[in-house]
Design an enzyme around this catalytic site. Sequence first.
Site, mmCIF file in Angstrom:
data_model
loop_
_atom_site.group_PDB
_atom_site.id
_atom_site.type_symbol
_atom_site.label_atom_id
_atom_site.label_comp_id
_atom_site.label_asym_id
_atom_site.label_seq_id
_atom_site.Cartn_x
_atom_site.Cartn_y
_atom_site.Cartn_z
ATOM 1 N N GLU A 240 -0.799 -6.975 -2.801
ATOM 2 C CA GLU A 240 -1.563 -5.633 -1.913
ATOM 3 C C GLU A 240 -2.472 -5.242 -2.849
ATOM 4 O O GLU A 240 -3.790 -5.133 -2.069
ATOM 5 C CB GLU A 240 -0.470 -4.800 -1.638
ATOM 6 C CG GLU A 240 -1.124 -3.645 -0.788
ATOM 7 C CD GLU A 240 -0.188 -2.578 -0.316
ATOM 8 O OE1 GLU A 240 1.126 -2.684 -0.482
ATOM 9 O OE2 GLU A 240 -0.581 -1.824 0.431
ATOM 10 N N HIS B 149 4.619 4.349 -4.209
ATOM 11 C CA HIS B 149 4.358 3.306 -3.081
ATOM 12 C C HIS B 149 5.156 2.072 -3.044
ATOM 13 O O HIS B 149 5.778 1.493 -2.215
ATOM 14 C CB HIS B 149 3.105 2.988 -3.192
ATOM 15 C CG HIS B 149 2.567 1.719 -2.332
ATOM 16 N ND1 HIS B 149 2.124 0.667 -3.014
ATOM 17 C CD2 HIS B 149 2.734 1.468 -1.094
ATOM 18 C CE1 HIS B 149 1.763 -0.312 -1.975
ATOM 19 N NE2 HIS B 149 2.119 0.103 -0.904
ATOM 20 N N GLU C 112 8.348 2.900 -1.675
ATOM 21 C CA GLU C 112 8.309 2.738 -0.349
ATOM 22 C C GLU C 112 8.709 1.173 0.099
ATOM 23 O O GLU C 112 9.514 1.004 1.031
ATOM 24 C CB GLU C 112 6.911 3.189 0.445
ATOM 25 C CG GLU C 112 6.805 2.926 1.710
ATOM 26 C CD GLU C 112 5.510 2.562 2.044
ATOM 27 O OE1 GLU C 112 4.411 3.086 1.602
ATOM 28 O OE2 GLU C 112 5.297 1.673 2.964
ATOM 29 N N HIS C 113 8.147 0.363 -0.677
ATOM 30 C CA HIS C 113 8.597 -1.000 -0.259
ATOM 31 C C HIS C 113 10.038 -1.363 -0.469
ATOM 32 O O HIS C 113 10.531 -2.113 0.208
ATOM 33 C CB HIS C 113 7.647 -2.259 -1.098
ATOM 34 C CG HIS C 113 6.420 -2.361 -0.611
ATOM 35 N ND1 HIS C 113 5.849 -3.493 -0.594
ATOM 36 C CD2 HIS C 113 5.268 -1.366 -0.572
ATOM 37 C CE1 HIS C 113 4.538 -3.390 -0.072
ATOM 38 N NE2 HIS C 113 4.253 -2.306 -0.090
#
Lengths: 473, 461
Positions: free
Chosen positions: B162, B80, B83-84
């Site tokens: 997040e 993840h 992904e950023h």
Amino acid sequence: MTAPRAFHTSLMLILLPAVAMAQGLDRSTPPTLASPPSLALPTIHSATLANGLEIRLVEMHEVPLVQFQLLITGGSREDGTSPGLASFTAGMLDEGAGGRDALMIAAEAEFLGASLSTTANWDFSTVTLRVPKRQMGRGLDLMADVVLRPTFATTEVSRQRDLRLAGLLQQRDQPNAVAGLIFNRELFPEGHPYHRSPGGDSISTAALDSATVRRFYVESMVPNRTTLVITGDITLDEAQREIETRFGGWARGAPAHRQATVPDPVDRATTIFLADKPGAAQSVVLLGHRGLDLSDPDYHAVQVMNTILGGSFSSRLMTNLRETKGYTYGAGSRFQYRPIPGAFLGSSQVRTDVTDSSLVEFMKELNAIRSEPVDPKELDRAKAYLALGLLGDFETTSQMGGQLAQLLTFHQEPDFFETFVQRVMAVTVDDVQRVAQAHLRPDRLTVVVVGDVASIRPGIENLDWGPVQLTEP
Amino acid sequence: MVDAHRSTRRLLGGALLFLVAMSRAGAQDGPLRVPFVMDTLPNGLRVIVHEDHSVPTVVTNVWYHVGSGDEQPGRTGFAHLFEHLMFMGSANAVYPAFDRLLEAAGANNNGSTTEDRTNYYEEGPATALPLMLWLEADRMGWMLPTMDGPKVDLQRDVVKNERRQSYENRPYGLAWETMTHMMYPAGHPYSWPVIGSMADLSAATLEDTRAFFRRYYAPNNAVLAIAGDVDPEQVFAEVRKYFADIPRGPAINRPNTPVFHLPRDTASVLEDRVQLPRLYYQWHTVKGNADGDAALDLAAYVLAGAKNSRLTQRLVYDLQLATNVIAFQDGKRLDGDFTVYTTARPGKSLPELQSVLDAEIRHLAEEGPTEHELEQAKNAFESGFLNGLERIGRKADLLNSYYYRTGNPDGFQSDLDRYRAVTPADLQRAVRAWLLAPKVMLSIVPQGKTDLAASPMRVIP
């Protein structure tokens, strides 16, 4: 040891694009795009029943679905002395109607593959039915029961009242919800329609009973205050027949009685309200002041300005607080448009130890967009994002219904969207700075922070922005 | 939870998890088709194109077949985080070009990561397609040249924020991570949450980024779906132009993961800053698309999909012990799990809710659903499914999802069929096989109120 390895790697990788180019494609500049498609909006068909019920309809035949949305003027603005009454009454409509109890209504809707929802916000009560075309008749029968023949049985009222009390209690767990309640309470004075939440409070909720709910229903839910927005796989002729049969006998009532004068939002030097959430990993920050009306001549320039400030991913607030400082997962700003002016608000959830620093960055951005002209490329990007973004806003029956509802809410002409594109594209660098100066007021902020007060308070007080008050939801 | 997203703009939400409510009542005449054309480039990139001219927009949707399940111990959350980093620029689209160019073309974009896959999508005017392809190709081929330590550091901070926002600072937000640890043995690919731990996020390096890119971000591990107001021939020409010379990557061999069963019930209590206690049950079930997956999806509806569903009616409506009940089956690549949770009303304790939960689940296992009950579940499910097909973005993602799960992008009708085929006996069998088995039980209670927790003693069947 690590430096040469890093150097090697990057050197090698930098050669890769050159290889690609050697095969004939120059990737170094983005492709030139053809002129974007223009927005071609469908025809909005209209009809009115003898009892005053207005119909607006857009045909969409791609998927065999129809959405019916009743917009009844008069949401929680008409709560009077019972905060939460409008939304509670709307919520009660499908808890028993026309000889069916709450469970039977749910069972019928679900069996039809339909969804039926009833709700109210500050300005409207709405009843929405989404139904597969082939089950439309039975779906509308159910909707008519719910709208015209609600039972408001005492046992159901008390059941929903208890559920709502539990929901109000749980609201305290949600720092976002808490911040919103405080913000509205402090910005909109007592007597203003937006001072209180449409959901009411625990004292008013505990006092609700069947008679009160029925009285509100009889007075406010009448056809001559109502527009039925229909989108989907249906024609106007067909809709009129189906609606006349079921809603033609709905008796007229008194027209909506809007409050004659609404008090102005609070206009005061910047004031900070802190609500405590001990041990919180983040602080919720909400700051803002009164906004403007959709019919304001500055509306389009304000939307462009806000897109640059905090209304898109590459906006200044997002770039600064997330992508440069790493204070947050997201930061943004918006103007609320409602039948009467809502608020301008900036918002973010920031790491506890940078709460004061985040406020400083918010303030920097509010000041910068007022004091310096925006970059013309930044302006062009914001305009295109707003104008072309509309293309995707009419894709589904519910999006189309939402757009129609917006026209009706603000009494706009059907050409609103076409002129929106033209007017957005006409906004200049000077316009942006002018409306930023007129509509952003960094010295008149209502600031709400929900977080670990013990750790964030000293830093916030040191900002010396104005009085700091401890409050509760 | 399943998804971790890059930004707050367009959250898919956990809605994908909760039984996407679906209907025979809403059924079309004839089979449901989403016509597509598929081709594979010499470098292994599969391309799926679907025409839909109802709105002048287009969506591109890339799935990389890598997720948090591919992470190494000590680097949880990396898929993840990566992904950023995919939005932090590439050789020709140097940061911050990606978002700025798309916005200037009127387009939106985002990405999301699950245990099994990572997706990226752009949606905007049909004329913006060449830009979308240029950007996706540039980062598929040449993401590393502009990647550096400060970019990793920055997105590490964003992802930690997040995690704070979506888990730590959210009421009941730590439930999923806690149950993940209880459900799987250490080392199992699903034994850590997609978002990862703070310590592992802190440990991620630039070198990890390079290695991950080289291993997983290659055309032969990606599928590109394009849907909207386009001409497939032109789309294929554009795709070849931008993607053909991206080099193929190494083949990916994944170790076999044996199916894991809980040996016995496990109970845990977590104190949180909440007003009301909540009880979670979670069982191991079956993989996505496997036999029993659709039956369990429908069982979730029969238990808690509507006001008149069994648990909802008993707990919320009749007995008024709970404020809500949620149930869902989540079938993934290596395993599936079934979750039920319910929140107590003020003054009620979890053991009171627990006995109703246990009794209703046992009753469904012993008697099965009625024909009519199952019919309602199927109708609601099918209707929700058809509603989703109004959006080209949803269709593109489903084309990719069906390809990933079955090898056939147009799995729409067969997906509906597997739900339609479920009989009351099938549903009963699935509930008996999976929901009477050992489970994980988590009580989340207000701080200092551990006396409200469910009792582990009661759980043993």
